[in-house]
Design a protein around this motif. Sequence first.
Motif, PDB file in Angstrom:
ATOM      1  N   GLN A  10       0.814  -1.217   0.000  1.00  0.00           N
ATOM      2  CA  GLN A  10       0.000   0.000   0.000  1.00  0.00           C
ATOM      3  C   GLN A  10       0.845   1.264   0.000  1.00  0.00           C
ATOM      4  O   GLN A  10       0.359   2.335  -0.335  1.00  0.00           O
ATOM      5  CB  GLN A  10      -0.961  -0.014   1.188  1.00  0.00           C
ATOM      6  CG  GLN A  10      -2.041  -1.051   1.037  1.00  0.00           C
ATOM      7  CD  GLN A  10      -2.877  -1.225   2.296  1.00  0.00           C
ATOM      8  OE1 GLN A  10      -2.495  -0.798   3.383  1.00  0.00           O
ATOM      9  NE2 GLN A  10      -4.018  -1.876   2.148  1.00  0.00           N
ATOM     10  N   SER A  15      -0.021   3.444  -5.753  1.00  0.00           N
ATOM     11  CA  SER A  15      -1.038   2.883  -4.852  1.00  0.00           C
ATOM     12  C   SER A  15      -1.724   1.632  -5.403  1.00  0.00           C
ATOM     13  O   SER A  15      -2.938   1.609  -5.609  1.00  0.00           O
ATOM     14  CB  SER A  15      -2.096   3.937  -4.540  1.00  0.00           C
ATOM     15  OG  SER A  15      -1.500   5.068  -3.998  1.00  0.00           O
ATOM     16  N   THR A  17      -3.559  -1.933  -5.526  1.00  0.00           N
ATOM     17  CA  THR A  17      -4.427  -2.651  -4.593  1.00  0.00           C
ATOM     18  C   THR A  17      -3.750  -3.977  -4.260  1.00  0.00           C
ATOM     19  O   THR A  17      -2.728  -4.336  -4.849  1.00  0.00           O
ATOM     20  CB  THR A  17      -5.829  -2.880  -5.195  1.00  0.00           C
ATOM     21  OG1 THR A  17      -5.696  -3.555  -6.435  1.00  0.00           O
ATOM     22  CG2 THR A  17      -6.551  -1.562  -5.402  1.00  0.00           C
ATOM     23  N   LYS A  33     -10.964  -6.155  -8.891  1.00  0.00           N
ATOM     24  CA  LYS A  33      -9.856  -5.336  -8.403  1.00  0.00           C
ATOM     25  C   LYS A  33      -9.582  -4.159  -9.324  1.00  0.00           C
ATOM     26  O   LYS A  33      -9.823  -4.211 -10.517  1.00  0.00           O
ATOM     27  CB  LYS A  33      -8.567  -6.170  -8.276  1.00  0.00           C
ATOM     28  CG  LYS A  33      -8.575  -7.109  -7.098  1.00  0.00           C
ATOM     29  CD  LYS A  33      -8.567  -6.325  -5.813  1.00  0.00           C
ATOM     30  CE  LYS A  33      -8.651  -7.210  -4.604  1.00  0.00           C
ATOM     31  NZ  LYS A  33      -8.797  -6.475  -3.385  1.00  0.00           N
ATOM     32  N   CYS A  37      -2.339  -4.003  -9.408  1.00  0.00           N
ATOM     33  CA  CYS A  37      -2.664  -4.792  -8.224  1.00  0.00           C
ATOM     34  C   CYS A  37      -1.504  -5.741  -7.935  1.00  0.00           C
ATOM     35  O   CYS A  37      -0.830  -6.194  -8.854  1.00  0.00           O
ATOM     36  CB  CYS A  37      -3.949  -5.577  -8.460  1.00  0.00           C
ATOM     37  SG  CYS A  37      -4.563  -6.394  -6.974  1.00  0.00           S
TER      38      CYS A  37
END
Length: 146
Positions: A10, A15, A17, A33, A37
């Motif tokens: 994080q 950023s 996921t 999602k 990620c």
Amino acid sequence: MRNQIETIVQSLTGSPTFAYGTQNELNTLADDKIFPCVFMYPLQPIEVSPQVNGSVDNTFTIYLEFLFKTDFGQFTADNETYVQQALQMANQFIVKASKYREGEGRYFRVKAGIKAKCLPVYNKFDVNTTGVGLTITLPTMYYDTF
């Protein structure tokens, strides 16, 4: 361990996921999602090393995939940009893992020469993703004394 990895993920640029689970679970989770990620698979065997001072060192081997959503029908050459971006995220993850603190000290003992491998991943999951898979061995700094 999963919580520490998620916290590090994080904090990465962009950023990303985070999702954790088996191959089948991640395939299902990927549908909902937001990308980029990072997918974490269940921990590989954990090396437990008893020490002379009554403590136990734990070494974890983890496998993470840093993925971007891609379009169906794209050729491998079209996805190289995503592989490069994912590799940068994986490199940043290793640096941040080496500095991650919990309590008064670092959580992982990441040293030069630590074993880590990164392989490109193309057209993975039903949603079609591309990036890199990182396998890394992370020894923890904190352990219990009995």
